[in-house]
Motif scaffolding. Structure first.
Motif, PDB file in Angstrom:
ATOM      1  N   ASP A  68     100.850 -98.120 -26.073  1.00  0.00           N
ATOM      2  CA  ASP A  68      99.972 -96.953 -26.150  1.00  0.00           C
ATOM      3  C   ASP A  68      99.043 -96.857 -24.933  1.00  0.00           C
ATOM      4  O   ASP A  68      98.134 -96.025 -24.901  1.00  0.00           O
ATOM      5  N   VAL A  69      99.269 -97.679 -23.919  1.00  0.00           N
ATOM      6  CA  VAL A  69      98.441 -97.681 -22.714  1.00  0.00           C
ATOM      7  C   VAL A  69      99.135 -96.877 -21.624  1.00  0.00           C
ATOM      8  O   VAL A  69     100.336 -97.037 -21.391  1.00  0.00           O
ATOM      9  N   ILE A  70      98.390 -95.995 -20.934  1.00  0.00           N
ATOM     10  CA  ILE A  70      98.986 -95.199 -19.860  1.00  0.00           C
ATOM     11  C   ILE A  70      98.537 -95.663 -18.481  1.00  0.00           C
ATOM     12  O   ILE A  70      99.111 -95.270 -17.471  1.00  0.00           O
ATOM     13  N   SER A  71      97.491 -96.511 -18.424  1.00  0.00           N
ATOM     14  CA  SER A  71      97.045 -97.047 -17.140  1.00  0.00           C
ATOM     15  C   SER A  71      96.169 -98.262 -17.387  1.00  0.00           C
ATOM     16  O   SER A  71      95.557 -98.402 -18.457  1.00  0.00           O
ATOM     17  N   ALA A  72      96.098 -99.130 -16.385  1.00  0.00           N
ATOM     18  CA  ALA A  72      95.223-100.295 -16.474  1.00  0.00           C
ATOM     19  C   ALA A  72      93.849-100.007 -15.881  1.00  0.00           C
ATOM     20  O   ALA A  72      92.948-100.834 -15.985  1.00  0.00           O
ATOM     21  N   HIS A  73      93.690 -98.847 -15.237  1.00  0.00           N
ATOM     22  CA  HIS A  73      92.398 -98.503 -14.648  1.00  0.00           C
ATOM     23  C   HIS A  73      91.401 -98.090 -15.730  1.00  0.00           C
ATOM     24  O   HIS A  73      91.776 -97.432 -16.710  1.00  0.00           O
ATOM     25  N   PRO A  74      90.129 -98.422 -15.568  1.00  0.00           N
ATOM     26  CA  PRO A  74      89.115 -97.968 -16.531  1.00  0.00           C
ATOM     27  C   PRO A  74      88.845 -96.478 -16.383  1.00  0.00           C
ATOM     28  O   PRO A  74      89.168 -95.869 -15.352  1.00  0.00           O
ATOM     29  N   GLU A  75      88.237 -95.891 -17.405  1.00  0.00           N
ATOM     30  CA  GLU A  75      87.955 -94.459 -17.380  1.00  0.00           C
ATOM     31  C   GLU A  75      87.082 -94.066 -16.191  1.00  0.00           C
ATOM     32  O   GLU A  75      87.263 -93.002 -15.594  1.00  0.00           O
ATOM     33  N   ARG A  76      86.139 -94.924 -15.812  1.00  0.00           N
ATOM     34  CA  ARG A  76      85.227 -94.565 -14.731  1.00  0.00           C
ATOM     35  C   ARG A  76      85.974 -94.404 -13.402  1.00  0.00           C
ATOM     36  O   ARG A  76      85.536 -93.654 -12.536  1.00  0.00           O
ATOM     37  N   PHE A  77      87.092 -95.115 -13.231  1.00  0.00           N
ATOM     38  CA  PHE A  77      87.904 -94.948 -12.026  1.00  0.00           C
ATOM     39  C   PHE A  77      88.414 -93.512 -11.930  1.00  0.00           C
ATOM     40  O   PHE A  77      88.322 -92.863 -10.886  1.00  0.00           O
ATOM     41  N   PHE A  78      88.961 -93.004 -13.042  1.00  0.00           N
ATOM     42  CA  PHE A  78      89.512 -91.654 -13.029  1.00  0.00           C
ATOM     43  C   PHE A  78      88.412 -90.596 -12.938  1.00  0.00           C
ATOM     44  O   PHE A  78      88.608 -89.548 -12.328  1.00  0.00           O
ATOM     45  N   VAL A  79      87.256 -90.862 -13.520  1.00  0.00           N
ATOM     46  CA  VAL A  79      86.130 -89.934 -13.405  1.00  0.00           C
ATOM     47  C   VAL A  79      85.720 -89.779 -11.944  1.00  0.00           C
ATOM     48  O   VAL A  79      85.534 -88.659 -11.449  1.00  0.00           O
ATOM     49  N   LYS A 133      76.208 -77.985  -7.484  1.00  0.00           N
ATOM     50  CA  LYS A 133      76.353 -77.462  -8.844  1.00  0.00           C
ATOM     51  C   LYS A 133      77.795 -77.047  -9.108  1.00  0.00           C
ATOM     52  O   LYS A 133      78.321 -77.256 -10.211  1.00  0.00           O
ATOM     53  N   THR A 134      78.435 -76.461  -8.098  1.00  0.00           N
ATOM     54  CA  THR A 134      79.833 -76.056  -8.243  1.00  0.00           C
ATOM     55  C   THR A 134      80.731 -77.279  -8.381  1.00  0.00           C
ATOM     56  O   THR A 134      81.647 -77.299  -9.217  1.00  0.00           O
ATOM     57  N   ILE A 135      80.474 -78.307  -7.560  1.00  0.00           N
ATOM     58  CA  ILE A 135      81.235 -79.554  -7.693  1.00  0.00           C
ATOM     59  C   ILE A 135      81.092 -80.093  -9.109  1.00  0.00           C
ATOM     60  O   ILE A 135      82.078 -80.448  -9.767  1.00  0.00           O
ATOM     61  N   GLY A 136      79.857 -80.158  -9.586  1.00  0.00           N
ATOM     62  CA  GLY A 136      79.599 -80.712 -10.911  1.00  0.00           C
ATOM     63  C   GLY A 136      80.260 -79.924 -12.019  1.00  0.00           C
ATOM     64  O   GLY A 136      80.822 -80.503 -12.957  1.00  0.00           O
ATOM     65  N   MET A 137      80.211 -78.593 -11.925  1.00  0.00           N
ATOM     66  CA  MET A 137      80.788 -77.758 -12.971  1.00  0.00           C
ATOM     67  C   MET A 137      82.302 -77.951 -13.050  1.00  0.00           C
ATOM     68  O   MET A 137      82.870 -78.159 -14.123  1.00  0.00           O
ATOM     69  N   ARG A 138      82.965 -77.902 -11.881  1.00  0.00           N
ATOM     70  CA  ARG A 138      84.421 -78.040 -11.870  1.00  0.00           C
ATOM     71  C   ARG A 138      84.860 -79.455 -12.257  1.00  0.00           C
ATOM     72  O   ARG A 138      85.838 -79.632 -12.986  1.00  0.00           O
ATOM     73  N   ALA A 139      84.128 -80.448 -11.770  1.00  0.00           N
ATOM     74  CA  ALA A 139      84.479 -81.832 -12.096  1.00  0.00           C
ATOM     75  C   ALA A 139      84.278 -82.096 -13.583  1.00  0.00           C
ATOM     76  O   ALA A 139      85.105 -82.752 -14.228  1.00  0.00           O
ATOM     77  N   ARG A 140      83.187 -81.582 -14.147  1.00  0.00           N
ATOM     78  CA  ARG A 140      82.909 -81.807 -15.562  1.00  0.00           C
ATOM     79  C   ARG A 140      84.032 -81.250 -16.432  1.00  0.00           C
ATOM     80  O   ARG A 140      84.449 -81.897 -17.420  1.00  0.00           O
ATOM     81  N   GLN A 141      84.532 -80.077 -16.095  1.00  0.00           N
ATOM     82  CA  GLN A 141      85.617 -79.486 -16.872  1.00  0.00           C
ATOM     83  C   GLN A 141      86.859 -80.378 -16.861  1.00  0.00           C
ATOM     84  O   GLN A 141      87.504 -80.590 -17.888  1.00  0.00           O
ATOM     85  N   GLU A 142      87.197 -80.909 -15.677  1.00  0.00           N
ATOM     86  CA  GLU A 142      88.362 -81.791 -15.557  1.00  0.00           C
ATOM     87  C   GLU A 142      88.131 -83.110 -16.295  1.00  0.00           C
ATOM     88  O   GLU A 142      89.029 -83.644 -16.951  1.00  0.00           O
ATOM     89  N   ILE A 143      86.923 -83.648 -16.172  1.00  0.00           N
ATOM     90  CA  ILE A 143      86.605 -84.924 -16.822  1.00  0.00           C
ATOM     91  C   ILE A 143      86.675 -84.786 -18.341  1.00  0.00           C
ATOM     92  O   ILE A 143      87.223 -85.649 -19.037  1.00  0.00           O
ATOM     93  N   GLU A 144      86.139 -83.695 -18.867  1.00  0.00           N
ATOM     94  CA  GLU A 144      86.184 -83.481 -20.319  1.00  0.00           C
ATOM     95  C   GLU A 144      87.617 -83.330 -20.806  1.00  0.00           C
ATOM     96  O   GLU A 144      87.974 -83.836 -21.870  1.00  0.00           O
ATOM     97  N   ALA A 145      88.457 -82.646 -20.019  1.00  0.00           N
ATOM     98  CA  ALA A 145      89.864 -82.496 -20.387  1.00  0.00           C
ATOM     99  C   ALA A 145      90.566 -83.853 -20.372  1.00  0.00           C
ATOM    100  O   ALA A 145      91.402 -84.145 -21.239  1.00  0.00           O
ATOM    101  N   PHE A 146      90.219 -84.693 -19.403  1.00  0.00           N
ATOM    102  CA  PHE A 146      90.845 -86.011 -19.290  1.00  0.00           C
ATOM    103  C   PHE A 146      90.391 -86.949 -20.408  1.00  0.00           C
ATOM    104  O   PHE A 146      91.198 -87.635 -21.035  1.00  0.00           O
ATOM    105  N   LEU A 147      89.080 -86.966 -20.674  1.00  0.00           N
ATOM    106  CA  LEU A 147      88.544 -87.879 -21.688  1.00  0.00           C
ATOM    107  C   LEU A 147      88.729 -87.357 -23.107  1.00  0.00           C
ATOM    108  O   LEU A 147      88.738 -88.128 -24.067  1.00  0.00           O
ATOM    109  N   GLY A 148      88.836 -86.041 -23.241  1.00  0.00           N
ATOM    110  CA  GLY A 148      88.969 -85.449 -24.563  1.00  0.00           C
ATOM    111  C   GLY A 148      87.664 -85.400 -25.326  1.00  0.00           C
ATOM    112  O   GLY A 148      87.663 -85.364 -26.565  1.00  0.00           O
TER     113      GLY A 148
END
Length: 307
Positions: A191-202, A263-278
């Motif tokens: 059930d593991v898709i990567s050995a990297h921690p979540e903070r790496f992908f963030v 602010k634009t960086i943060g907004m776009r990154a947050r959307q991707e991060i939330e999609a990744f983390l669920g």
């Protein structure tokens, strides 16, 4: 070296189960990260039209009933110009050392007779497959000289034309890679898709947005570090990230007039991060200047690069 997790020795494993490492190597911007994402069926590696987006070896795990493939997405092969580049090429070499199978990816739309990737294949005795990517953008006959150039210089086990973007022949490529893997139990839980921690992908997702939004030297002079990552049940996770640049002028550009750019960086990154983390997150960004961080071993080590 790649370290696998401990697997329950009592878990049932089919006798014909295959497991192993596949290193994906090639020049910058040939589609290695896109291919990894397509093979896994989800986004794991960040993608950008700009070259040299990938800096680390990204480990992605494909789990099937009778197989576990551990893909190693690597930085694009280049001639190192400074210490960060040398660290990136070290990641390529380590992936090749760990691999049971090597996949050299080339771009059918951009032929480079000086491709340095071939130099890294010298002395490799394991199976090496050649995948000719972006076949959706060229006629098949246009790829023939490219295939001839590479096969004249290395004895590839197989040559497969693909399109990582459209998925053309990717199932065939996966099937052929599986055939070359050794028999054995999985290295990681299924059930593991990567050995990297979540903070790496963030951190990677934040860096991806910088590559998307800025031109010139800004993306290449930028490093993202996660200062704090707090999971808060019932609330938004708290993430504090610092964006490191080399010059005050770069900091000013990243922040932008009235803070609009960051602010634009943060907004776009947050959307991707939330999609990744669920789950929802509160993302806080700030910018720091570290002169010539790409050339300093102490900074690179502190940012997680192997020197």
């Amino acid at each position: 070296m790649t370290e696998a997790l401990n697997i329950d020795p009592g878990a049932h494993v089919p006798p014909d189960h295959r497991a192993g490492y596949v290193a994906i190597v090639g020049r910058p911007n040939v589609g290695k990260s896109t291919l990894l994402n397509t093979l896994l069926g989800q986004k794991l590696s960040i993608v950008s039209p700009k070259p040299q987006t990938t800096r680390h070896r990204v480990l992605g795990i494909l789990n099937e009933e009778k197989a576990q493939v551990i893909f190693l997405d690597t930085p694009g092969v280049i001639e190192p110009q400074y210490l960060l580049h040398r660290s990136m090429m070290r990641a390529v070499e380590e992936a090749l050392q760990d691999a049971d199978v090597v996949l050299l990816l080339v771009d059918a739309t951009r032929f480079d007779p000086q491709d340095r990737s071939l130099d890294h294949l010298k002395g490799i005795s394991r199976p090496v497959l050649l995948a000719v990517n972006k076949m959706d953008a060229v006629r098949q006959e246009e790829a023939i000289p490219i295939v001839a150039h590479y096969t004249d210089r290395f004895a590839f086990s197989e040559v497969i034309p693909i399109s990582a973007l459209t998925g053309y022949n990717v199932p065939l490529l996966k099937e052929r890679l599986l055939e070359y893997l050794p028999f054995g139990p999985p290295f990681y839980p299924k059930d593991v898709i990567s050995a990297h921690p979540e903070r790496f992908f963030v951190a990677e997702l934040i860096r991806e947005k910088i590559f998307e939004l800025f031109e010139e030297e800004i993306p290449y002079s930028t490093q993202v570090n996660i200062v704090a990552f707090e999971e808060r049940p019932g609330q938004k996770d708290f993430i504090d990230a610092e964006i490191v640049v080399e010059r005050p002028s770069q900091k000013a550009i990243l922040i932008g007039k009235g803070g609009r750019a960051i602010k634009t960086i943060g907004m776009r990154a947050r959307q991707e991060i939330e999609a990744f983390l669920g789950r929802p997150v509160y993302l806080q960004l700030h910018v720091k200047v570290r002169p010539d961080w790409r050339k300093k071993a102490s900074h690179l080590r502190s940012y997680g690069y192997r020197i």
